[in-house]
Design a protein around this motif. Structure first.
Motif, PDB file in Angstrom:
ATOM      1  N   MET A   1       0.849  -1.194   0.000  1.00 49.23           N
ATOM      2  CA  MET A   1       0.000   0.000   0.000  1.00 49.23           C
ATOM      3  C   MET A   1       0.887   1.247   0.000  1.00 49.23           C
ATOM      4  O   MET A   1       1.616   1.492   0.959  1.00 49.23           O
ATOM      5  CB  MET A   1      -0.909   0.006   1.235  1.00 49.23           C
ATOM      6  N   LEU A   2       0.809   1.998  -1.072  1.00 47.86           N
ATOM      7  CA  LEU A   2       1.547   3.257  -1.146  1.00 47.86           C
ATOM      8  C   LEU A   2       0.836   4.317  -0.315  1.00 47.86           C
ATOM      9  O   LEU A   2      -0.385   4.281  -0.183  1.00 47.86           O
ATOM     10  CB  LEU A   2       1.656   3.718  -2.600  1.00 47.86           C
ATOM     11  N   THR A  37      -2.552   6.280  -5.414  1.00 49.24           N
ATOM     12  CA  THR A  37      -2.338   5.242  -4.406  1.00 49.24           C
ATOM     13  C   THR A  37      -3.602   4.470  -4.074  1.00 49.24           C
ATOM     14  O   THR A  37      -3.537   3.328  -3.619  1.00 49.24           O
ATOM     15  CB  THR A  37      -1.815   5.866  -3.106  1.00 49.24           C
ATOM     16  N   GLN A  39      -5.867   5.961  -1.914  1.00 57.52           N
ATOM     17  CA  GLN A  39      -6.325   6.515  -0.632  1.00 57.52           C
ATOM     18  C   GLN A  39      -7.636   7.280  -0.763  1.00 57.52           C
ATOM     19  O   GLN A  39      -8.515   7.169   0.089  1.00 57.52           O
ATOM     20  CB  GLN A  39      -5.245   7.437  -0.055  1.00 57.52           C
ATOM     21  N   THR A  61       2.060  -0.362 -10.605  1.00 60.62           N
ATOM     22  CA  THR A  61       2.359  -0.309  -9.176  1.00 60.62           C
ATOM     23  C   THR A  61       1.229   0.371  -8.421  1.00 60.62           C
ATOM     24  O   THR A  61       0.827  -0.071  -7.329  1.00 60.62           O
ATOM     25  CB  THR A  61       3.681   0.439  -8.931  1.00 60.62           C
ATOM     26  N   SER A  62       0.692   1.441  -9.001  1.00 63.27           N
ATOM     27  CA  SER A  62      -0.438   2.129  -8.373  1.00 63.27           C
ATOM     28  C   SER A  62      -1.686   1.255  -8.388  1.00 63.27           C
ATOM     29  O   SER A  62      -2.462   1.255  -7.422  1.00 63.27           O
ATOM     30  CB  SER A  62      -0.713   3.456  -9.089  1.00 63.27           C
ATOM     31  N   GLN A  64      -1.750  -1.930  -8.066  1.00 58.55           N
ATOM     32  CA  GLN A  64      -1.570  -2.875  -6.961  1.00 58.55           C
ATOM     33  C   GLN A  64      -1.879  -2.215  -5.621  1.00 58.55           C
ATOM     34  O   GLN A  64      -2.478  -2.828  -4.731  1.00 58.55           O
ATOM     35  CB  GLN A  64      -0.146  -3.421  -6.977  1.00 58.55           C
ATOM     36  N   SER A  65      -1.472  -0.950  -5.482  1.00 60.20           N
ATOM     37  CA  SER A  65      -1.738  -0.223  -4.242  1.00 60.20           C
ATOM     38  C   SER A  65      -3.243  -0.024  -4.044  1.00 60.20           C
ATOM     39  O   SER A  65      -3.762  -0.193  -2.931  1.00 60.20           O
ATOM     40  CB  SER A  65      -1.020   1.132  -4.263  1.00 60.20           C
ATOM     41  N   TYR A  69      -5.517  -1.322  -0.878  1.00 61.83           N
ATOM     42  CA  TYR A  69      -6.388  -0.488  -0.049  1.00 61.83           C
ATOM     43  C   TYR A  69      -7.815  -1.037  -0.014  1.00 61.83           C
ATOM     44  O   TYR A  69      -8.470  -1.010   1.038  1.00 61.83           O
ATOM     45  CB  TYR A  69      -6.397   0.953  -0.564  1.00 61.83           C
TER      46      TYR A  69
END
Length: 207
Positions: A1-2, A37, A39, A61-62, A64-65, A69
């Motif tokens: 989680m970014l 991310t 969020q 990558t985002s 996956q984040s 979440y």
């Protein structure tokens, strides 16, 4: 989680604006372009359970984040992220159909969009239902003027990284909106020298 500290700071103030447009008595569908991310989208989903949210992100990558979440927060009204490239025609945006969105949210993305701004607004105009809302948050120029000095430096740094980046002028966005059956309804001053622009999809009688 970014984790984006900026997203943590602004998610509540953006939610306050968005909540003004949500009717909790009926279901709705919201699209976030460039979810980063993840969020924001899970925060909105938790606070606004009547809205089913569709995040999107071109960066793996985002993506996956965002999925992390969704799992961690156990929200049930957020779909898996779509890999939307806004530089592509809107009918290639993950199978979304014309008039499917009640809301479209764009957070801190427009100043880092180097191509496809016209196509993005065309897509927004096509995907929003008549009367639907597009909320665009971030730093903007107004009538060619960027204030304060920290936003001037941000604009300069962005253009060093990519000459096509930089703070968008509200008037430029207003004109793009008008071309695509959208009207700029409100411009709200937000913390940290940012703004929320609220675009509404015109009713068919207004087009």
């Amino acid at each position: 989680m970014l984790v984006s500290p900026m997203a943590e700071r602004n998610k509540d103030t953006i939610l306050e604006v968005l909540a003004d447009y949500v009717d909790e008595t009926s279901s709705a569908f919201g699209l976030e372009l460039g979810s980063g991310t993840g969020q924001h989208v899970v925060h909105f989903a938790h606070a606004l359970p009547s809205v089913t949210w569709q995040p999107s992100e071109i960066n793996p990558t985002s993506q996956q984040s965002i999925c992390a979440y969704i799992r961690a927060t156990k929200v049930t009204n957020v779909r898996e992220p779509l890999a939307i490239d806004v530089s592509q025609p809107w009918n290639q945006w993950g199978g979304l159909t014309q008039g499917c969105c009640d809301f479209i949210v764009i957070i801190n993305m427009l100043h880092m969009t180097d191509r496809g701004m016209e196509g993005m607004f065309k897509g927004i105009g096509q995907l929003l239902k008549p009367g639907g809302i597009c909320l665009a948050y971030g730093p903007f120029a107004v009538n060619g003027i960027i204030l304060p000095e920290c936003n001037v430096h941000l604009d300069e740094m962005l253009q060093v990284r990519n000459p096509e980046w930089g703070l968008r002028d509200v008037e430029e966005l207003r004109q793009l909106a008008n071309t695509n059956a959208l009207r700029l309804e409100r411009m709200l001053e937000m913390p940290e020298y940012t703004k929320c622009l609220i675009f509404r999809r015109k009713q068919f009688s207004e087009c």
